[in-house]
Motif scaffolding. Structure first.
Motif, PDB file in Angstrom:
ATOM      1  N   ILE A   5       2.658   2.673   3.362  1.00  0.00           N
ATOM      2  CA  ILE A   5       2.575   1.304   2.850  1.00  0.00           C
ATOM      3  C   ILE A   5       3.893   0.957   2.164  1.00  0.00           C
ATOM      4  O   ILE A   5       4.326   1.646   1.241  1.00  0.00           O
ATOM      5  CB  ILE A   5       1.430   1.142   1.827  1.00  0.00           C
ATOM      6  CG1 ILE A   5       0.104   1.639   2.411  1.00  0.00           C
ATOM      7  CG2 ILE A   5       1.327  -0.311   1.370  1.00  0.00           C
ATOM      8  CD1 ILE A   5      -0.411   0.835   3.556  1.00  0.00           C
ATOM      9  N   LEU A  16      -4.677  -3.941   0.661  1.00  0.00           N
ATOM     10  CA  LEU A  16      -4.337  -3.439   1.994  1.00  0.00           C
ATOM     11  C   LEU A  16      -4.896  -2.033   2.200  1.00  0.00           C
ATOM     12  O   LEU A  16      -5.481  -1.727   3.252  1.00  0.00           O
ATOM     13  CB  LEU A  16      -2.820  -3.449   2.159  1.00  0.00           C
ATOM     14  CG  LEU A  16      -2.250  -3.098   3.534  1.00  0.00           C
ATOM     15  CD1 LEU A  16      -2.823  -4.011   4.606  1.00  0.00           C
ATOM     16  CD2 LEU A  16      -0.733  -3.202   3.503  1.00  0.00           C
ATOM     17  N   ILE A  20      -7.516  -0.845   5.020  1.00  0.00           N
ATOM     18  CA  ILE A  20      -7.142   0.205   5.971  1.00  0.00           C
ATOM     19  C   ILE A  20      -8.183   1.317   5.995  1.00  0.00           C
ATOM     20  O   ILE A  20      -8.549   1.843   7.059  1.00  0.00           O
ATOM     21  CB  ILE A  20      -5.751   0.782   5.617  1.00  0.00           C
ATOM     22  CG1 ILE A  20      -4.668  -0.250   5.887  1.00  0.00           C
ATOM     23  CG2 ILE A  20      -5.469   2.056   6.412  1.00  0.00           C
ATOM     24  CD1 ILE A  20      -3.301   0.142   5.347  1.00  0.00           C
ATOM     25  N   PHE A  53       2.636  -0.138   7.447  1.00  0.00           N
ATOM     26  CA  PHE A  53       2.346  -1.506   7.035  1.00  0.00           C
ATOM     27  C   PHE A  53       3.477  -1.912   6.097  1.00  0.00           C
ATOM     28  O   PHE A  53       3.707  -1.258   5.080  1.00  0.00           O
ATOM     29  CB  PHE A  53       0.997  -1.599   6.313  1.00  0.00           C
ATOM     30  CG  PHE A  53      -0.192  -1.547   7.224  1.00  0.00           C
ATOM     31  CD1 PHE A  53      -0.812  -2.716   7.651  1.00  0.00           C
ATOM     32  CD2 PHE A  53      -0.704  -0.334   7.661  1.00  0.00           C
ATOM     33  CE1 PHE A  53      -1.914  -2.669   8.493  1.00  0.00           C
ATOM     34  CE2 PHE A  53      -1.800  -0.274   8.496  1.00  0.00           C
ATOM     35  CZ  PHE A  53      -2.413  -1.451   8.924  1.00  0.00           C
ATOM     36  N   ILE A  77       3.189  -2.831  11.361  1.00  0.00           N
ATOM     37  CA  ILE A  77       2.429  -4.063  11.177  1.00  0.00           C
ATOM     38  C   ILE A  77       3.015  -4.741   9.948  1.00  0.00           C
ATOM     39  O   ILE A  77       2.943  -4.209   8.841  1.00  0.00           O
ATOM     40  CB  ILE A  77       0.921  -3.789  10.981  1.00  0.00           C
ATOM     41  CG1 ILE A  77       0.340  -3.157  12.248  1.00  0.00           C
ATOM     42  CG2 ILE A  77       0.186  -5.083  10.639  1.00  0.00           C
ATOM     43  CD1 ILE A  77      -1.130  -2.735  12.122  1.00  0.00           C
ATOM     44  N   THR A  79       3.446  -7.568   7.004  1.00  0.00           N
ATOM     45  CA  THR A  79       2.606  -8.446   6.190  1.00  0.00           C
ATOM     46  C   THR A  79       3.525  -9.312   5.334  1.00  0.00           C
ATOM     47  O   THR A  79       4.482  -8.806   4.750  1.00  0.00           O
ATOM     48  CB  THR A  79       1.676  -7.637   5.267  1.00  0.00           C
ATOM     49  OG1 THR A  79       2.465  -6.865   4.348  1.00  0.00           O
ATOM     50  CG2 THR A  79       0.777  -6.704   6.071  1.00  0.00           C
ATOM     51  N   LEU A 107      -6.585  -8.094  10.162  1.00  0.00           N
ATOM     52  CA  LEU A 107      -6.186  -6.689  10.064  1.00  0.00           C
ATOM     53  C   LEU A 107      -6.931  -5.850  11.104  1.00  0.00           C
ATOM     54  O   LEU A 107      -6.350  -4.957  11.721  1.00  0.00           O
ATOM     55  CB  LEU A 107      -6.454  -6.148   8.656  1.00  0.00           C
ATOM     56  CG  LEU A 107      -5.904  -4.726   8.456  1.00  0.00           C
ATOM     57  CD1 LEU A 107      -5.138  -4.638   7.134  1.00  0.00           C
ATOM     58  CD2 LEU A 107      -7.011  -3.696   8.480  1.00  0.00           C
TER      59      LEU A 107
END
Length: 250
Positions: A5, A16, A20, A53, A77, A79, A107
């Motif tokens: 992260i 998040l 997840i 992420f 991914i 954000t 998500l």
């Protein structure tokens, strides 16, 4: 499974991680890392994760710099609260691009893409280009500031320039009023329309109307005078001179 992260807002990171874990309850989750510097250091000294992420605007700049400094094949991914970076994101191993606040359904869709090892099609990218065209920009129209106990919103068209001083970012209006804002100068640069504001050096981000004079300086540099600015030695480096002239001539 190992998931990294990269996020500079702790509440966003916590949310998040919670989302997840609904999909990967047994995953090893690392982070959150809140800066480009920490992320590059971590990725340079640890084995690369299976999935990343990553927020786009971090405490010390735009996260794409991470992927310029560290060679990665790991899917990402992204954000973010801003949609103008989507095209560039898909050039950096991105499998999806989630806008904050993150919708659990979005998500879940991103995770499904990862599981299917799916790469966005050219059609999807063409749609993104259409959505993110210059006819539909998503730049800030105002900045929230605090003055003593008072909180107010300053419209962007009233802002003469932004500047950084001792790691604090200020905005100054055309009337000469100064306010502290909760963004770095790098983050602020990404939030305003580049047609209206130019980052002339590390310290100043100025509007077109704030410029009171431009002068030739030694070593092919330029010197800029800003209205109501006490700093009279604002220099533009040789590397930025060409872009600055193009900005003035647009």
């Amino acid at each position: 499974m190992r998931i990294l992260i990269i996020e500079d807002e702790k509440p966003a990171a916590n949310l998040l991680i919670k989302l997840i874990k609904l999909h990967y309850p047994a995953a090893q989750i690392f982070g959150n890392l809140d800066s480009i510097t920490k992320s590059v250091q971590w990725l340079s000294t640890n084995s690369h994760p299976d999935l990343i992420f990553c927020d786009i605007l971090l405490a010390d700049g735009i996260s794409f710099e991470i992927f310029e400094k560290v060679h990665l094949s790991t899917p990402v991914i992204f954000t973010t609260a801003f949609d103008q970076y989507a095209i560039k994101a898909f050039q950096v191993n991105a499998i999806d691009y989630l806008l904050k606040p993150i919708d659990p359904k979005d998500l879940a869709r991103a995770v499904d893409k990862y599981k299917a090892n799916r790469i966005p099609s050219l059609l999807e990218i063409d749609v993104l280009k259409s959505l993110l065209s210059h006819n539909n920009p998503s730049y800030k129209s105002r900045f929230l500031v605090k003055f003593g106990d008072k909180i107010q919103s300053v419209p962007v068209d009233q802002i003469s320039f932004f500047y950084s001083e001792e790691r604090v970012t200020f905005l100054q209006t055309y009337e000469g009023k100064k306010y502290v804002i909760d963004h770095t100068l790098e983050q602020t640069e990404a939030q305003v329309n580049p047609a209206d504001f130019f980052r002339i050096n590390r310290k100043f981000l100025c509007s077109m109307k704030s410029i009171d004079g431009i002068f030739a300086y030694s070593n092919s540099r330029l010197k800029v005078k800003l209205k109501n600015c006490p700093d009279q030695d604002i220099l533009i480096s040789r590397e930025k001179v060409s872009d600055f002239k193009s900005w003035l001539d647009q």
